[in-house]
Each structure stands twice: as C-alpha cells, then as structure tokens.
Scaffold this active site. Structure first.
Site, mmCIF file in Angstrom:
data_model
loop_
_atom_site.group_PDB
_atom_site.id
_atom_site.type_symbol
_atom_site.label_atom_id
_atom_site.label_comp_id
_atom_site.label_asym_id
_atom_site.label_seq_id
_atom_site.Cartn_x
_atom_site.Cartn_y
_atom_site.Cartn_z
ATOM 1 N N SER A 174 12.544 12.111 81.431
ATOM 2 C CA SER A 174 11.391 11.032 81.352
ATOM 3 C C SER A 174 10.425 11.062 80.061
ATOM 4 C CB SER A 174 10.744 11.138 82.605
ATOM 5 O OG SER A 174 10.090 9.867 82.882
ATOM 6 N N ASP B 76 13.833 11.598 66.210
ATOM 7 C CA ASP B 76 13.808 10.456 65.121
ATOM 8 C C ASP B 76 12.901 10.688 63.778
ATOM 9 O OD1 ASP B 76 15.659 9.244 66.742
ATOM 10 O OD2 ASP B 76 14.197 7.634 67.281
ATOM 11 N N LYS C 72 16.867 9.754 81.223
ATOM 12 C CA LYS C 72 15.923 9.033 82.139
ATOM 13 C C LYS C 72 14.932 8.276 80.977
ATOM 14 C CE LYS C 72 12.859 8.543 85.842
ATOM 15 N NZ LYS C 72 11.386 8.126 85.196
#
Length: 360
Positions: free
Chosen positions: A290, A301, A315
């Site tokens: 999460s 990224d 998640k």
C-alpha cells in the site's frame, strides 16, 4: 431512540421506492426462474429472521451483520467497523493502541510474529520476531484468519493472554503469558551504522510518521549523513498524507503518486524538491504494501534511489473512511493509485532493482 426511528424510516423508504416492482415480485413465477436479490428481498429476510428466529436478537446485530457482509463481499479491504472496533482503529492509526505490541501475518496456516514493538508487553514477556503463534488462550490458531487472531490477542488493559509459541530453537511449543497494556508505537527508528551511513526503519505510515521521519532526518543532517538506508520491509502501509509528506524528502520535483477515483479527474500529488539531498537505498519485501508501495513506486520511477529486496505485496488501491450514524466507520475501497509513470501495480507489486532474499 433516534437510531431506531431512522432505521425504520429507511426501511419504509426502501419499500416505498420499490413499490413499482412489488407487483412484479409478487407474481408467481416458475421455480426454475431465477430472481436477482434486491432491497425488497433484504427487507423480506430481515422480517423472516425477526419472525422465525427462536432466540433473542437485537436489530443492531442484524444491521451490523448486514453492513459487514455487504462491504466484505466487495474485497478484503472494505469493511464496516462497529463503534468499539472504530475506537481501536483510530488508536492504531494514531500509533497508540491497547494490546501486547506485536505485528502479525498468516504463515504456514498459523500466525507469525513479524515484529515485536520495543518496550511493549510482548518484548517484556520474551516474545520474538519469527515466533509462530500456534494457540491463543488454548485455542488452536491453525487456519485462523488474521483479524480473528488479532481480536483474540487484544483485550482490556491489565488482563492476561496465554500464547502457545513454536520457536525454531525449540522442538516443542512454549507457553508465554502476556499482560495487555497501552502500546505507544513510534513508527520510526534510526541510528548511524557506519560513520557515513544512516539507517532508518519505518514500520507504518501512521498519524505521526512524517513528523518522526522529520526528526530522524534532522539528526542525520546534523551528523552530516547523506547515505540513507530506509527500511520499509513488513510495512503494511497506512495514511496517504503521511507517505506523500515523507516522499517529499526523497523524490525530486514532480509527481509522487496519481490517485484515480470513480468518475473524477486524476489527482496528482507532487514533490517540490529541487535537488536530491540523500543517496537512498530502499529495503522492501513481500510484506511491503500500500503506502509503502507508493513510496517504492516513486523511488523506482524517478530513479531517486536503489530498491533492494523482494517484490512488494501488490496493493495499488486506496480506502476511504466515512463515519456512520451508528458511531461506527465505513471503510470502502474508493480509488486506485498509479506510480509517477502511471504504472498500475495492484496485484503485481514492484520489482526491486536488486532482488535478494532478506529477513525483515
């Protein structure tokens, strides 16, 4: 009573809204013809239970059961919390709760202790990370669900719970009694492990995580530490605002995470950090979930650090909580999140840059 009168009003309104369908519903149909459950059917079942069940049962129990069943049928993260459960949930979010002070997971059909909170009743009683809980107050935990085990372990302050523990160094289970107490959880622990490397352990994104992270980084800055190991292994997640505030220390100017709600425009949370301050290593494992994956996705990224460990949990959805008139809480999956590059990670997780087997 206000709640009961409102409940009756709601049931009346439901029936009124369904009046156009009542005639059709009352028309006899062949038994082979299926009928989709609707709100009128729900009222019928309620009345059937009240009329036929031979024991006392309160309306409150039926309503709470219906709410839990409806929300839990959606996914494993949506739920209804009774007022009592809601109070415990709020405490946990704030980092203060009553219990013994352990984090647990399902493992080998039993309950495994993944972390023992420092200075907690569990630590004082001698429980250790990696202990397998095979019984709780003489109740066998084989096949038990995590939330059920949590309820059995929790209890009033000052009461005892007896845990049957299977420990690797022991051939037979050992039994440990723990006295429940208030547990104050500081989600951030930090130290300098070499003269130029700082280690920070972040166990949860609770209400004070960003504040405590700020203190940890202020200490590192004071000591001239620029190489940071940030450990989020076994971190189950937590609050969105906390992970966003923490990410702003490590993610360069630009997107941190994108949140997509139903029928709404994409919302992007951004960092304003002009220049990276730290050389970051992020430790993850299969229990990093999460909010932990929001941070890991942003690091990956933006290439603002190196991620080491095992693939994360996967998640990629967000839950919102709404207070109910009953005093409880409705928790509903209300959005999905995407990494800065708009990668959808739900069910997939995030692959580390360097994959290794690690012990959280």
């Amino acid at each position: 009573m206000k709640y009961k009168s409102k409940k009756l009003a709601i049931l009346t309104l439901i029936i009124a809204l369904l009046i156009p369908n009542i005639a059709a519903a009352a028309t006899p149909t062949p038994q082979t013809q299926e009928r989709e459950p609707d709100l009128l059917f729900l009222v019928d079942v309620y009345q059937y239970i009240k009329g036929q069940y031979p024991f006392e049962i309160e309306d409150k129990e039926l309503m709470e059961g219906a709410l839990k069943g409806m929300l839990q049928s959606i996914d494993q993260y949506s739920d209804y919390y009774t007022p009592e459960e809601a109070a415990e949930l709020y405490k946990d979010m704030l980092g203060v709760f009553s219990g013994i002070g352990v984090y647990i997971e399902e493992k080998d059909s039993y309950i495994n202790i993944t972390e023992v909170i420092k200075n907690s009743p569990a630590e004082k009683a001698g429980l250790k990370e990696g202990d397998l809980i095979v019984s709780i107050d003489d109740t066998d935990t084989k096949g038990i669900k995590l939330n059920e085990a949590s309820k059995l372990v929790k209890g009033p302050i000052g009461t005892k719970v007896k845990l049957g523990i299977k420990r690797e160094s022991k051939s037979l289970p050992i039994y440990i009694e723990v006295i429940r107490d208030t547990v104050n959880k500081n989600p951030v622990e930090y130290k300098i492990i070499e003269k130029n490397i700082g280690y920070i352990r972040l166990s949860q994104f609770s209400g004070n995580s960003a504040e405590e992270m700020g203190k940890a980084l202020a200490y590192m800055d004071k000591e001239g530490i620029e190489n940071i190991i940030l450990d989020i292994r076994n971190n189950p997640g937590g609050l969105l605002d906390q992970v966003v505030d923490i990410a702003k220390h490590f993610i360069p100017k630009g997107p941190i995470v994108h949140i997509q709600e139903k029928n709404k425009d994409l919302v992007t949370y951004i960092s304003t950090l002009e220049k990276l301050k730290y050389k970051l290593v992020l430790l993850v494992n299969e229990n990093s979930a999460s909010a932990s994956e929001i941070l890991a996705g942003a690091v990956k990224d933006t290439k603002s650090g190196t991620i080491i460990g095992k693939k994360t949990f996967g998640k990629g959805i967000v839950q919102s909580m709404r207070p109910a008139e009953t005093g409880g809480i409705i928790k509903l999956t209300s959005a999905v999140y995407l990494t800065p590059n708009k990668t959808y990670i739900h069910g997939n997780g995030i692959q580390p840059d360097i994959q290794i087997e690690n012990k959280g």
